[in-house]
Motif scaffolding. Sequence first.
Motif, mmCIF file in Angstrom:
data_model
loop_
_atom_site.group_PDB
_atom_site.id
_atom_site.type_symbol
_atom_site.label_atom_id
_atom_site.label_comp_id
_atom_site.label_asym_id
_atom_site.label_seq_id
_atom_site.Cartn_x
_atom_site.Cartn_y
_atom_site.Cartn_z
ATOM 1 N N ASN B 479 -63.247 10.519 98.450
ATOM 2 C CA ASN B 479 -63.965 10.654 99.717
ATOM 3 C C ASN B 479 -64.690 11.981 99.597
ATOM 4 O OD1 ASN B 479 -64.629 11.622 102.277
ATOM 5 N ND2 ASN B 479 -62.772 10.879 103.259
ATOM 6 N N PRO B 480 -66.024 11.966 99.636
ATOM 7 C CA PRO B 480 -66.776 13.183 99.301
ATOM 8 C C PRO B 480 -66.751 14.279 100.372
ATOM 9 C CG PRO B 480 -68.293 11.415 99.872
ATOM 10 C CD PRO B 480 -66.910 10.813 99.885
ATOM 11 N N THR B 481 -66.120 14.036 101.523
ATOM 12 C CA THR B 481 -66.134 15.050 102.579
ATOM 13 C C THR B 481 -65.170 16.191 102.267
ATOM 14 O OG1 THR B 481 -66.640 13.366 104.221
ATOM 15 C CG2 THR B 481 -65.771 15.455 105.044
ATOM 16 N N PRO B 482 -65.671 17.436 102.184
ATOM 17 C CA PRO B 482 -64.753 18.561 101.938
ATOM 18 C C PRO B 482 -63.895 18.849 103.164
ATOM 19 C CG PRO B 482 -67.071 19.193 101.580
ATOM 20 C CD PRO B 482 -67.074 17.870 102.289
ATOM 21 N N LEU B 483 -62.761 19.487 102.925
ATOM 22 C CA LEU B 483 -61.877 19.929 104.007
ATOM 23 C C LEU B 483 -62.413 21.252 104.526
ATOM 24 C CD1 LEU B 483 -58.664 19.008 102.066
ATOM 25 C CD2 LEU B 483 -59.396 17.913 104.184
ATOM 26 N N GLU B 484 -62.748 21.298 105.805
ATOM 27 C CA GLU B 484 -63.409 22.479 106.378
ATOM 28 C C GLU B 484 -62.490 23.140 107.399
ATOM 29 O OE1 GLU B 484 -66.406 23.451 105.574
ATOM 30 O OE2 GLU B 484 -67.500 21.686 104.830
ATOM 31 N N PRO B 485 -62.630 24.463 107.559
ATOM 32 C CA PRO B 485 -61.861 25.145 108.612
ATOM 33 C C PRO B 485 -62.104 24.480 109.961
ATOM 34 C CG PRO B 485 -62.932 26.755 107.204
ATOM 35 C CD PRO B 485 -63.459 25.399 106.796
ATOM 36 N N GLY B 486 -61.046 24.262 110.709
ATOM 37 C CA GLY B 486 -61.160 23.620 112.015
ATOM 38 C C GLY B 486 -60.805 22.144 111.987
ATOM 39 N N MET B 487 -60.718 21.578 110.798
ATOM 40 C CA MET B 487 -60.322 20.167 110.726
ATOM 41 C C MET B 487 -58.806 20.041 110.902
ATOM 42 S SD MET B 487 -62.451 18.559 107.556
ATOM 43 C CE MET B 487 -64.154 17.966 107.753
ATOM 44 N N ILE B 488 -58.393 18.955 111.555
ATOM 45 C CA ILE B 488 -56.966 18.652 111.676
ATOM 46 C C ILE B 488 -56.682 17.394 110.854
ATOM 47 C CG2 ILE B 488 -55.111 17.972 113.238
ATOM 48 C CD1 ILE B 488 -56.493 19.664 115.392
ATOM 49 N N THR B 489 -55.716 17.501 109.958
ATOM 50 C CA THR B 489 -55.428 16.427 109.015
ATOM 51 C C THR B 489 -53.916 16.270 108.916
ATOM 52 O OG1 THR B 489 -57.343 17.263 107.786
ATOM 53 C CG2 THR B 489 -56.037 15.570 106.707
ATOM 54 N N SER B 490 -53.450 15.047 108.779
ATOM 55 C CA SER B 490 -52.004 14.854 108.669
ATOM 56 C C SER B 490 -51.529 15.138 107.246
ATOM 57 C CB SER B 490 -51.621 13.435 109.087
ATOM 58 O OG SER B 490 -52.094 12.489 108.155
ATOM 59 N N ASN B 491 -50.238 15.402 107.122
ATOM 60 C CA ASN B 491 -49.567 15.646 105.834
ATOM 61 C C ASN B 491 -48.357 14.732 105.853
ATOM 62 O OD1 ASN B 491 -47.992 16.582 103.733
ATOM 63 N ND2 ASN B 491 -47.820 18.693 104.487
ATOM 64 N N GLU B 492 -48.458 13.562 105.204
ATOM 65 C CA GLU B 492 -47.426 12.550 105.409
ATOM 66 C C GLU B 492 -47.038 11.780 104.157
ATOM 67 O OE1 GLU B 492 -48.671 9.107 107.752
ATOM 68 O OE2 GLU B 492 -50.578 10.083 108.137
ATOM 69 N N PRO B 493 -46.490 12.483 103.163
ATOM 70 C CA PRO B 493 -45.959 11.725 102.031
ATOM 71 C C PRO B 493 -44.754 10.891 102.459
ATOM 72 C CG PRO B 493 -45.307 14.028 101.870
ATOM 73 C CD PRO B 493 -46.260 13.920 103.032
ATOM 74 N N GLY B 494 -44.469 9.870 101.692
ATOM 75 C CA GLY B 494 -43.333 9.001 102.001
ATOM 76 C C GLY B 494 -42.914 8.242 100.771
ATOM 77 N N VAL B 495 -41.838 7.507 100.897
ATOM 78 C CA VAL B 495 -41.471 6.584 99.827
ATOM 79 C C VAL B 495 -40.732 5.417 100.472
ATOM 80 C CG1 VAL B 495 -39.228 7.630 99.166
ATOM 81 C CG2 VAL B 495 -40.604 6.429 97.461
#
Lengths: 591, 591
Positions: B479-495
């Motif tokens: 996905n070519p969109t860079p991660l920019e300051p101010g973005m909120i993104t989840s962190n959700e590894p699992g198994v």
Amino acid sequence: MQCEQVHACIIPSTDPHIGEYTPARWKTRSWISGFTGSAGTVVITKDKAGLWTDSRYFLQAEEQLKDTGIVLYKEGLPETPAFSDWIVSELSAGESIGIEGDVYAASDVKSLIEYFSGKNLNVRTDFAPYDLLWENRPAIPANPAFVLPERFAGKSCRDKIKEVLAEVNKNQADITIIAALDTIAWLFNIRGNDVEYNPVCVSYAAVSEKETVLFISPEKLTQEVSAYLQKEGVAVAEYEKITDYIRRIPSGTKVLINPAKVNYRLYSILSENCIIKETTVHPADSLKSIKNATEIAGIRNVMKKDGVAMVKFLIDMEKALKNNETITELDIEEKLSTYRSGQDFYYGESFKTISGYGAHGAIVHYDATPESNAAVLPDGILLIDSGAQYFDGTTDITRTVSTGQVPEIIKRNFTYVLKGHIQLALAVFPAGTVGMQLDVLARHALWKAGMNFLHGAGHGVGCFLNVHEGPQSIRMNYNPTPLEPGMITSNEPGVYLAGEYGIRIENLLLTVKVKTTDFGDFYAFETLTLCPIDTCLIDCSLLSSEEIDWLNAYHQKVYDQLAPLLSIEEAKWLKERIILSSNPKFDDKHS
Amino acid sequence: MQCEQVHACIIPSTDPHIGEYTPARWKTRSWISGFTGSAGTVVITKDKAGLWTDSRYFLQAEEQLKDTGIVLYKEGLPETPAFSDWIVSELSAGESIGIEGDVYAASDVKSLIEYFSGKNLNVRTDFAPYDLLWENRPAIPANPAFVLPERFAGKSCRDKIKEVLAEVNKNQADITIIAALDTIAWLFNIRGNDVEYNPVCVSYAAVSEKETVLFISPEKLTQEVSAYLQKEGVAVAEYEKITDYIRRIPSGTKVLINPAKVNYRLYSILSENCIIKETTVHPADSLKSIKNATEIAGIRNVMKKDGVAMVKFLIDMEKALKNNETITELDIEEKLSTYRSGQDFYYGESFKTISGYGAHGAIVHYDATPESNAAVLPDGILLIDSGAQYFDGTTDITRTVSTGQVPEIIKRNFTYVLKGHIQLALAVFPAGTVGMQLDVLARHALWKAGMNFLHGAGHGVGCFLNVHEGPQSIRMNYNPTPLEPGMITSNEPGVYLAGEYGIRIENLLLTVKVKTTDFGDFYAFETLTLCPIDTCLIDCSLLSSEEIDWLNAYHQKVYDQLAPLLSIEEAKWLKERIILSSNPKFDDKHS
């Protein structure tokens, strides 16, 4: 340009085969500008001229363009216009741009035509006045080709052609045209001497069910090669006949090509009659990238020879430094080359050695010349990136070594680079993983310290072929090719502090399958390169126990594999140098 | 189909606004097949019917398609044909395929038309007999809209429109048409109740220098909203008038759209007269993804409220388990919802809570029903993925908690997931980095153990808007969109171990700038979510000291932020539960 009513012309650095290295014949851009770097584009209008090149070459280009009237445009800086935009700003609607379609990748020319046509500018793709203007223009190389025996290649030409044809059919094509010289060398199991460092022959190939034709100058064909090709069922035609041949391909034939690796002239002839099936990775390049068992055995053997040469060289250099002998960057290139050339099946260097002391190490593509040649002093670090072609494989190794006591900050930065190197070496990943996914492993320690390096962390490497080959890579940029078992890829994080020093640690990696679970196949890397990493430069407090374990295991393997090939004295040196806690390299100075 | 001479019809799961959730009005695929999953495509021919869906829904689809005569095609399996290929195999040259262009993304329809035309099949994009056939078809939702005050939105509608227009101009367009409901809600600072879990209103928007028009049913417009829109300079038109409006756009006007988020009907009307400028990320979506200071302050506040609700819920559940009370998956959903709804500015859930005990936890999109509802027993693990909409922000959190003593293997796998979670939380990366580059950090511990998870490691999250939003993501896919300051993104590894259990640990991350060096700007993540991670499930011997430090610091922050909002008793519980070495959760059973 006036006679031909061309208002701007573009001169790229490529040749009819769109390779990384170009025979002198096609170094048009160097000839016209004096700039000799590997990447750069010259644009000439009625009253202006510019050279566009990237940061690797800013200093060199500035130097070489002095008094030429050619303006340097530094690519990558925000204020630098793309050369295409610059042309638009210089020309008026309806004017024409000249390109030599023979030496320009089809994909690039297609983009330029589309872009300029949107700006009401014409593109002529047959603008090539250089033969007339270029006095003593070098001829097309005419060096003899030779056969790479199957005991090195591991698979016959006949079998490779069958495999390529099966893939061409899968792509619903009838024929494929190949212009890439390393692809041709691989396919036919022939090698040559036409391009510096790349053991290839200038040629084209056409492969279809009906016939396989190699287009090559008859001067290159020894009796042995001719007989061999005939035996393998390969027809031979003159190099220049490729255009006639593709003109005669029956209308409606489906032709598979990679437009980034075929020149525009061939492409445009093909597009008159044929249905072109474009691919971004030619199936022959995919097949070439997966090394067979013979090639892998060969490269393992090559690594021992290359490791022995490196160790002998390192011992030699260390002695010279201890004895306060003067030793220069060029001396180092020569010494290293001498040790390598003594090894079995040695053929030549695989690229120009980079031997950069101190600040020169920060120039990623540094090329020592008699003018720049620095003496190595016993107080800094030296970056040596070198490699060789052997009949049984190709090497590419970088070591950064201390030449005396170095400040803690250099050790810290060396250790960050080493952490990246080790983390990439330790990668385990599911089938389908691409290089961009793993790249962070080689960089994260540097990123955390606010540093980075702008080249790739890894490139593919050929087998007695080009030291840079595709289709895989490990980079910050997206490349959709997954890393497959059998691929050989470099692992070369680095860091460069302009005016101070450069650090790079490079080994070659083999992708191997390590397990199959409910979650599918998992792959990992086996480090192939065998050469100690300078433990004097390591700040062990920054390494995790996992990283220390890797390093000790790696060094043990280096010792186990190389010691039997070294003298007792050399083996003793190696044993001492791989101890993490008490490397006696500069012991006398420690006290 | 016979009357209309259509030989196959394709029914997707999308609606005119191409959102993730679809109002009942447009659940045509569910209506015709009985399959209620969020993703799936039905294809009907004269004598056959099939449903294509992905692995998340294999079990559910099998169940729901029983006795319908519709064949389930399991996407992602090697033997499953693409539905387009299947149609080609079922139809004869010259026959026609019917599509309802009103509810199908323009980019998808364009691909289908191109594909089928190559196979000599026609595509009709106005095939929509469903109104006639569908008895009691639900109406277009007509719930009232409301204004999101600037003290929550942080920027006026007027200013947002200006910013969007500047970007439209940068893209050399005159006007933009927006169909995505969350984009519209963000742009106008309005919210609504038309789509389950997503606080949006069914509407379209057109933005140009001349005017900004919101196409929305007048029923939705309270006096307050009408007055507000007028004040902000927004013209209002009826929802259905969008087609007339775009038909009247002057010929040659340049229209910016994201064809993946505009339905084909609008696209085809636009393409009659206008020059369409396509973008893969609409500039309004880029602007929406960068949260402003007010929004960030809001989400920080929301995290405290959500954390308090989670802690109270966890205490409650732990008590129930200790007292051997029967507690089911549905009880848990209800309890959690109750605690959340007591918080300030609570609006509703942000998605259907996933409460999966034991083997149910391995079903990534598990939806407990009265039939499946399992009792939570004191011997396993429970996966709870839930979130809420508050006026000041949206939450999304997953915790996997032990309900009693669990075997070492579960702890080991939990710890691998936790390692991935921590490594991603600890990422530092240069400006320009995209999610695919960081994704490995969340997976490497699992990969090394031969495991993986097939969903993304992170998705964007809206502010009192959709819990899944673009354009950024952290995935194995590019996905070519860079991660920019101010973005909120989840962190959700699992198994997920089918038939056994599932583990997922999810917090939300804010991208922040941490330093500028000679190598440029570097960013990192600040973890926003405040809720303890079950230390009973951690095998500390597998954590590095860096990981233990992160966990302790995180838990200290959770305690410091939540304790003032908890009772003394609750705070004491929290303090005990965050101690790595001696969590007394099941102390009585330890002995």
